[in-house]
Design an enzyme around this catalytic site. Structure first.
Site, short mmCIF file in Angstrom:
data_model
loop_
_atom_site.label_atom_id
_atom_site.label_comp_id
_atom_site.label_asym_id
_atom_site.label_seq_id
_atom_site.Cartn_x
_atom_site.Cartn_y
_atom_site.Cartn_z
N TYR A 31 4.73 1.40 23.66
CA TYR A 31 4.87 0.59 22.46
C TYR A 31 3.56 0.52 21.69
O TYR A 31 2.48 0.82 22.22
CB TYR A 31 5.35 -0.83 22.82
CG TYR A 31 5.86 -1.61 21.63
CD1 TYR A 31 6.87 -1.10 20.82
CD2 TYR A 31 5.31 -2.84 21.30
CE1 TYR A 31 7.33 -1.79 19.72
CE2 TYR A 31 5.76 -3.56 20.19
CZ TYR A 31 6.76 -3.02 19.41
OH TYR A 31 7.21 -3.72 18.31
N ASN A 63 15.38 -8.95 15.78
CA ASN A 63 16.31 -8.08 15.06
C ASN A 63 16.83 -8.66 13.74
O ASN A 63 16.85 -7.94 12.74
CB ASN A 63 17.47 -7.69 15.98
CG ASN A 63 17.03 -6.76 17.09
OD1 ASN A 63 16.15 -5.92 16.90
ND2 ASN A 63 17.61 -6.89 18.26
N SER A 68 23.20 0.05 16.18
CA SER A 68 22.12 -0.64 16.89
C SER A 68 22.18 -2.13 16.57
O SER A 68 22.90 -2.58 15.67
CB SER A 68 20.77 -0.08 16.47
OG SER A 68 20.50 -0.40 15.11
N VAL A 103 19.79 -4.01 15.20
CA VAL A 103 19.32 -4.21 13.83
C VAL A 103 20.39 -3.76 12.85
O VAL A 103 20.65 -4.42 11.84
CB VAL A 103 18.00 -3.46 13.59
CG1 VAL A 103 17.64 -3.46 12.10
CG2 VAL A 103 16.87 -4.08 14.39
N ARG A 151 25.75 8.34 15.22
CA ARG A 151 25.52 9.69 15.75
C ARG A 151 26.69 10.23 16.55
O ARG A 151 26.68 11.41 16.92
CB ARG A 151 24.23 9.70 16.59
CG ARG A 151 22.98 9.50 15.75
CD ARG A 151 21.71 9.82 16.51
NE ARG A 151 21.35 8.74 17.42
CZ ARG A 151 20.27 8.76 18.20
NH1 ARG A 151 19.48 9.82 18.19
NH2 ARG A 151 20.00 7.74 18.99
N TYR A 165 11.89 2.44 10.53
CA TYR A 165 11.42 1.40 11.45
C TYR A 165 11.62 1.79 12.91
O TYR A 165 11.41 0.97 13.81
CB TYR A 165 12.15 0.07 11.17
CG TYR A 165 13.61 0.03 11.57
CD1 TYR A 165 14.01 -0.53 12.79
CD2 TYR A 165 14.59 0.56 10.75
CE1 TYR A 165 15.34 -0.57 13.17
CE2 TYR A 165 15.93 0.53 11.12
CZ TYR A 165 16.29 -0.04 12.32
OH TYR A 165 17.62 -0.06 12.68
N PHE A 219 8.02 0.32 8.45
CA PHE A 219 8.06 -1.14 8.64
C PHE A 219 7.94 -1.46 10.12
O PHE A 219 8.62 -0.87 10.96
CB PHE A 219 9.37 -1.73 8.11
CG PHE A 219 9.48 -3.21 8.38
CD1 PHE A 219 8.75 -4.11 7.62
CD2 PHE A 219 10.27 -3.71 9.41
CE1 PHE A 219 8.81 -5.48 7.87
CE2 PHE A 219 10.34 -5.07 9.68
CZ PHE A 219 9.61 -5.96 8.90
N TRP A 220 7.04 -2.42 10.42
CA TRP A 220 6.85 -2.91 11.78
C TRP A 220 6.81 -4.43 11.72
O TRP A 220 5.90 -5.01 11.11
CB TRP A 220 5.55 -2.35 12.37
CG TRP A 220 5.34 -2.66 13.82
CD1 TRP A 220 6.28 -2.93 14.76
CD2 TRP A 220 4.07 -2.71 14.50
NE1 TRP A 220 5.71 -3.14 15.99
CE2 TRP A 220 4.35 -3.01 15.85
CE3 TRP A 220 2.76 -2.51 14.09
CZ2 TRP A 220 3.34 -3.13 16.80
CZ3 TRP A 220 1.76 -2.63 15.04
CH2 TRP A 220 2.05 -2.94 16.37
N LEU A 221 7.78 -5.08 12.32
CA LEU A 221 7.87 -6.53 12.24
C LEU A 221 6.61 -7.20 12.77
O LEU A 221 6.16 -8.21 12.20
CB LEU A 221 9.10 -7.03 13.00
CG LEU A 221 9.30 -8.55 13.01
CD1 LEU A 221 9.59 -9.07 11.60
CD2 LEU A 221 10.42 -8.94 13.98
#
Length: 328
Positions: A53, A125, A152, A154, A174, A238, A263-265
C-alpha cells in the site's frame, strides 16, 4: 480485550496477523474508551499486510483502518461525548480490536439507528465515491457518468449516490456474473467491458455526452473509458485492479484532449480542513443510517477468527464485504 496484530509483512496476508490479548488503561482527561462494534476488511488493509500500500504504519501494528464503536467511558475533561454514544472511529487507528482509546476530538458522533455493520464502512468507500463524483467535474441532474469495476464497493456506492443526486450512470464490469450486484444497487446501464465498449455505450445512452469516467482498473481499461468520453472529458483513476499502469492513446490525449487525474482518499483527508472532512461524513452518515447507501456483506467474523476473515476477504468473486464484529 483482543487485537489483531502483525509484526511483519508478507505475501500471504493471513499468515502475518494473529489475535492476541491486550489491556488498556483508563482513558485520560481528553480521551474516550470505545468498544468496537464492527470494522470492515478493505483491499487497502490487505495491501498494508503485504507491504504494497501507499503508506505503511510502523511495526508492530494493529490491522484495520475504519470502523464504528460505542463510547464506554470518557475522561474528566471530555465534553459533547458521553457513554452509550455511537461514534465513527478515527481513520487509520487500527480498528481490528475489541476496544481502543482515542482522543475524544477525533471521534465523530453518528446518528442513532441504522445497522452497525453498514455504518462501519462509512469512512472510506462512501466518501471516495462522493468525492469522485463531485471533485473533478461539475455535474448537473441528468448528466452521465461512466465507471469500470462497478461491482466493487466504491462502484456500488457510486451508483447509489449518483442516483440520489439525479445523475445517470454507465457501469462496466469485467464478467457477466458481476452484473447482478450492480443492478441491485440501482444501476441504469450495466455492460461487460471489452474492445467494442465505446460503440455499445453510445448505443445504450443514445449518444449521450459523458464528461467523467471513473477508473479502478488501469491498463488498457483506462483507454477504453477514454474512448467513451466526449472531447475534453476527464478520466479519474483511483485503483489498479489490473496491476498495470494506466494507458491513454495519443489520439485520446492529443486529438480529443482527454485528461487523466488520480485520486487517493488518504491524501484528501490529510490535506483538507477538519471542518470540510466533518461536513463530508455528516452528509453521508444519515444516508447509510436510513438505508439510502448500503453495500452487500458476504460474511462477518469475530476477532478471534482474524485469519479466516483475511482469507475470506482475499477470496475472489465474493458476494460482498467481509466485516469483523470484535465483540459479537
Amino acid at each position: 480485550m483482543i487485537k489483531a496484530e502483525y509484526r511483519e509483512r508478507g505475501p500471504v496476508p493471513k499468515d502475518v496477523i494473529q489475535a492476541v490479548d491486550f489491556e488498556l488503561p483508563d482513558p485520560g482527561p481528553h480521551e474516550a474508551l470505545v468498544e468496537v462494534l464492527a470494522a470492515p476488511i478493505n483491499p487497502s488493509d490487505v495491501l498494508t499486510l503485504t507491504g504494497q500500500y501507499g503508506s505503511l504504519p510502523p511495526l508492530p501494528a494493529i490491522g484495520g483502518n475504519e470502523g464504528v464503536g460505542v463510547v464506554r467511558a470518557v475522561g474528566d475533561s471530555v465534553q459533547g461525548l458521553k457513554p452509550g454514544q455511537r461514534v465513527l472511529l478515527p481513520i487509520g487507528e487500527g480498528t481490528w480490536r475489541t476496544h481502543l482509546i482515542a482522543p475524544a476530538q477525533s471521534l465523530i458522533a453518528l446518528p442513532e439507528g441504522g445497522d452497525a455493520v453498514q455504518m462501519s464502512m462509512l469512512a472510506i468507500n462512501p466518501p471516495t465515491a462522493s468525492l469522485l463524483l463531485d471533485g473533478f467535474e461539475t455535474l448537473e441532474k441528468g448528466d452521465w457518468v461512466i465507471q469500470n469495476a462497478a461491482n466493487s464497493a466504491v462502484g456500488t456506492y457510486l451508483v447509489q449516490l449518483a442516483r440520489h443526486r439525479g445523475l445517470r450512470t454507465v457501469n462496466l464490469v469485467r464478467r457477466d456474473a458481476a452484473r447482478k450486484a450492480v443492478e441491485v444497487a440501482g444501476a441504469e446501464i450495466v455492460l461487460v467491458d471489452g474492445d467494442d465498449i465505446a460503440a455499445r455505450v453510445r448505443d445504450a445512452t443514445g449518444g449521450g455526452k459523458i464528461r467523467l469516467g471513473i477508473d479502478a482498473v488501469g491498463g488498457d481499461a483506462t483507454e477504453r473509458l477514454a474512448q467513451c468520453l466526449a472531447n475534453r472529458g476527464k478520466v479519474v483513476n483511483y485503483g489498479a485492479m489490473s496491476g498495470d499502469p494506466c494507458q491513454l492513446s495519443p489520439a485520446s490525449l492529443i486529438f480529443r484532449d482527454i485528461s487523466l487525474r488520480g485520486f487517493w482518499l488518504s491524501r484528501w483527508l490529510r490535506e483538507s480542513p477538519p471542518a470540510k472532512v466533518g461536513a463530508l461524513f455528516a452528509g453521508l452518515a444519515p444516508l447509510i443510517a436510513d438505508g439510502t447507501l448500503q453495500t452487500a456483506v458476504a460474511a462477518t467474523f469475530p476477532i478471534e477468527r482474524i485469519k479466516d476473515a483475511i482469507a475470506a476477504a482475499c477470496r475472489g468473486e465474493r458476494g460482498g464485504k467481509v466485516v469483523l464484529v470484535p465483540n459479537g
